[in-house]
Design an enzyme around this catalytic site. Structure first.
Site, PDB file in Angstrom:
ATOM      1  N   ARG A  97       0.423   4.800  16.602  1.00  0.00           N
ATOM      2  CA  ARG A  97       0.087   5.958  15.546  1.00  0.00           C
ATOM      3  C   ARG A  97       0.239   7.188  16.005  1.00  0.00           C
ATOM      4  O   ARG A  97       0.884   8.003  15.306  1.00  0.00           O
ATOM      5  CB  ARG A  97      -1.366   5.789  15.400  1.00  0.00           C
TER       6      ARG A  97
ATOM      7  N   ASP B 217       0.871  -1.320  -0.055  1.00  0.00           N
ATOM      8  CA  ASP B 217      -0.028  -0.085   0.090  1.00  0.00           C
ATOM      9  C   ASP B 217       0.764   1.321  -0.086  1.00  0.00           C
ATOM     10  O   ASP B 217       0.649   2.068  -0.853  1.00  0.00           O
ATOM     11  CB  ASP B 217      -1.069   0.275   1.419  1.00  0.00           C
TER      12      ASP B 217
ATOM     13  N   ASP C 296      -7.259   4.048  12.440  1.00  0.00           N
ATOM     14  CA  ASP C 296      -5.948   4.657  12.331  1.00  0.00           C
ATOM     15  C   ASP C 296      -5.883   5.944  11.564  1.00  0.00           C
ATOM     16  O   ASP C 296      -5.231   6.894  11.748  1.00  0.00           O
ATOM     17  CB  ASP C 296      -4.942   3.702  11.508  1.00  0.00           C
TER      18      ASP C 296
HETATM   19  N1  ARG Z   1      -8.026  -2.777  15.470  1.00  0.00           N
HETATM   20  C1  ARG Z   1      -6.720  -2.501  15.974  1.00  0.00           C
HETATM   21  C2  ARG Z   1      -6.732  -1.026  16.304  1.00  0.00           C
HETATM   22  O1  ARG Z   1      -7.729  -0.210  15.847  1.00  0.00           O
HETATM   23  C3  ARG Z   1      -5.478  -2.649  14.912  1.00  0.00           C
HETATM   24  C4  ARG Z   1      -5.922  -2.007  13.537  1.00  0.00           C
HETATM   25  C5  ARG Z   1      -4.596  -2.594  12.596  1.00  0.00           C
HETATM   26  N2  ARG Z   1      -4.804  -3.794  12.492  1.00  0.00           N
HETATM   27  C6  ARG Z   1      -4.289  -4.570  11.425  1.00  0.00           C
HETATM   28  N3  ARG Z   1      -4.391  -5.897  11.424  1.00  0.00           N
HETATM   29  N4  ARG Z   1      -3.544  -4.003  10.319  1.00  0.00           N
HETATM   30  O2  ARG Z   1      -5.903  -0.450  17.302  1.00  0.00           O
END
Ligand code: ARG
Length: 420
Positions: free
Chosen positions: A95, A15, A124
Site C-alpha cells: 500500500r 470496485d 488499507d
Molecule cells: N488483512 C490484510 C491486511 O490488512 C489484507 C487486506 C486485504 N485483503 C483482501 N483479501 N483483499 O494487510
C-alpha cells in the site's frame, strides 16, 4: 472552468472500475488511473483498455516489482517483521508504494486529488491516506467506497452495465483477494465463519499439504548482509528469486496461514494467506541470524520485529520510527551472510543445514567430545555470583536476615485497613 483532475488507484476490478465512472459523474472530474504491477499473477494487459472504456483520460501501468521487493519487502524481511507473529504483510507493504505511485502521477499530471478503492472498515484506507499525507500533504484523498450509494456487488454490477463499463466480475465469486509477489490475502464468503476450515477453492497459489509430493524438496538459499541473493548455488535477481520460491513452496503446500487478526480499526477479522516465498525466506533468514548474531542483538531484534510489523501493518511506513528501526536492523545485518538449506515437505519448512563465515558457533566450545576447550571449572565461580541475588532473596524469606544472623522467618506485614 477547468475540470478537477483525480488520480485513481486502479486494479481493473469491479470496485475501482465503478469508482472511475462514479468520480467522473459526481465530480465532473478528469480521471487518470494508476495501476502498479507488484507481481500479481493477474494479467495487466487488458487493464489500460478497460480504463479508457470506463472513461479515464489517461491510464498508467507501472512495473513496480523491483522497487517493491528492494524498497519494501526486503527491509521487512531483514527486520523479521511478521504481524502477530505470522503474517508477512504482502498487502500492508504494497500500500505505501501504491500511495507513492498516486502521488508521483498526481505531481506529473497536475492533479489535486487522489482516490483509492478501500472500504471504511479495513486497514488499507489508513495505509493509503497516512502515506499520501506524509508524501504530499496538500493532496486531497477521496475514498468513494466509504460514501457511495451502492450497498452490494449486485448494485455495482448494475451501475457498471448501465454505463457500459466492461465487467468480468460475477456475483458468484465469493472471495475478496489481494495478491502480489510477497503473497495472497483471501477473505469473505465462507471464510467469515472462523469455525470452518478454509475450503480448497479459497487457495490460489498453493496445493494442499496432503496433496503435495511424497518426496521433500531441498533448497539452499544464499544471503549477503541479510538479503537473499541466490538459490542452490546460482545467483538470482530479487524478483526472480521470489517467484522461484513461490513456485517451489506452493507446489509443496508451504506458506498457508489462517489468521484471526486484530485490525487497526478495532475489529478482529479472519483472513487466509498464501505466502510460500515469504514463509521460506523469513524462516531461513532467522536461521542464519541464530548462527551469526550475538545473543543480545538477536534477542533485541526479536523484540523490535514485533514493533516493526505493527507499524507497517498500521500504515506508518513513512514514519521516522521505521527509518530509525531500519538503521538498527541494517547494522545487525552486517554479519548475516551465509547459506541456509531448507527442506520443504507437505506444508512444512525445516532447516537442513546452515553455514556462514561469520558463524559464532564454535565447535570446540560446543562439543561434548575430547576436543572440548570450554572451561568447566570457571562455571563454578560464575554461577555463585550470577545466582547471588536469588540466593540472598530466598535466605531472607526463610530466615529473616541476609546478614547471616539467624532470625525468625519473614512474616509478611498485613495490608493496613486504612489503605485497603
Ligand atoms: N488483512 C490484510 C491486511 O490488512 C489484507 C487486506 C486485504 N485483503 C483482501 N483479501 N483483499 O494487510
Amino acid at each position: 472552468m477547468k475540470k478537477p483532475r483525480i488520480v485513481v488507484a486502479y486494479s481493473g476490478g469491479l470496485d475501482t472500475s465503478v469508482m472511475v465512472r462514479w468520480l467522473i459523474e459526481r465530480m465532473g472530474a478528469e480521471v487518470i488511473t494508476a495501476t502498479g504491477d507488484l507481481g500479481q499473477s493477474k494479467e495487466l494487459t487488458g487493464v489500460r483498455d478497460k480504463a479508457y472504456k470506463t472513461g479515464a483520460v489517461k491510464a498508467y501501468i507501472e512495473d513496480l516489482r523491483k522497487e517493491f521487493v528492494q524498497g519494501y519487502v526486503f527491509p521487512a524481511l531483514k527486520a523479521g517483521a511478521l504481524y502477530e507473529g505470522v503474517y508477512p504483510m504482502a498487502t500492508s507493504l504494497g500500500r505505501p508504494l501504491l500511495a507513492k505511485l498516486l502521488v508521483d502521477i498526481a505531481r506529473k499530471e497536475g492533479a489535486t486529488m487522489v482516490a483509492h478503492g478501500c472500504t471504511g472498515k479495513g486497514n488499507d484506507q489508513v495505509r493509503f491516506e497516512v502515506s499520501v499525507a506524509a508524501l504530499a500533504p496538500d493532496l486531497k484523498v477521496l475514498a468513494p467506497l466509504r460514501e457511495w450509494e451502492f450497498k452490494s456487488r449486485e448494485e455495482e454490477i448494475a451501475y457498471a452495465h448501465k454505463h457500459g463499463i466492461p465487467v468480468t466480475a460475477t456475483i458468484s465469486n465469493p472471495y475478496s483477494i489481494d495478491e502480489n509477489l510477497w503473497g495472497t490475502a483471501i477473505e469473505c464468503g465462507i471464510l467469515e465463519d472462523p469455525t470452518v476450515e478454509a475450503p480448497a477453492d479459497a487457495f490460489q497459489q498453493t496445493v494442499a499439504p496432503e496433496e503435495a509430493p511424497d518426496e521433500p524438496a531441498y533448497v539452499e538459499i544464499e544471503f549477503i548482509r541479510g538479503l537473499p541473493v541466490g538459490l542452490n548455488g546460482k545467483k538470482m535477481g530479487t524478483v526472480e528469486l521470489i517467484v522461484a520460491l513461490n513456485d517451489l513452496g506452493g507446489a509443496h503446500g508451504v506458506g498457508r496461514i489462517d489468521l484471526i487478526e486484530n485490525r487497526l480499526v478495532g475489529i478482529k477479522s479472519r483472513e487466509v494467506y498464501e505466502a510460500p516465498a515469504a514463509t521460506i525466506l523469513h524462516f531461513a533468514h532467522t536461521e542464519l541470524e541464530r548462527l551469526t548474531l550475538d545473543r543480545s542483538v538477536f534477542h533485541m531484534k526479536t523484540q523490535l520485529a514485533t514493533e516493526y510489523a505493527a507499524l507497517v501493518y498500521n500504515g506508518l511506513w513513512f514514519s521516522p520510527l521505521r527509518t530509525a528501526l531500519d538503521a538498527f536492523v541494517d547494522e545487525t545485518q552486517k554479519m548475516v551472510t551465509g547459506r541456509v538449506k531448507v527442506k520443504l515437505f507437505k506444508g512444512s519448512v525445516a532447516v537442513a543445514g546452515r553455514s556462514s563465515i561469520y558463524s559464532l558457533y564454535n565447535t570446540k566450545l560446543a562439543t561434548y567430545t575430547s576436543e572440548d576447550t570450554f572451561d568447566h571449572k570457571a562455571s563454578e565461580g560464575f554461577i555463585k555470583i550470577y545466582g547471588l541475588p536469588v540466593k540472598t532473596y530466598h535466605q531472607v524469606q526463610k530466615s529473616g536476615s541476609g546478614n547471616g544472623v539467624a532470625a525468625k522467618p519473614v512474616k509478611h506485614h498485613p495490608v493496613p485497613e486504612s489503605v485497603k
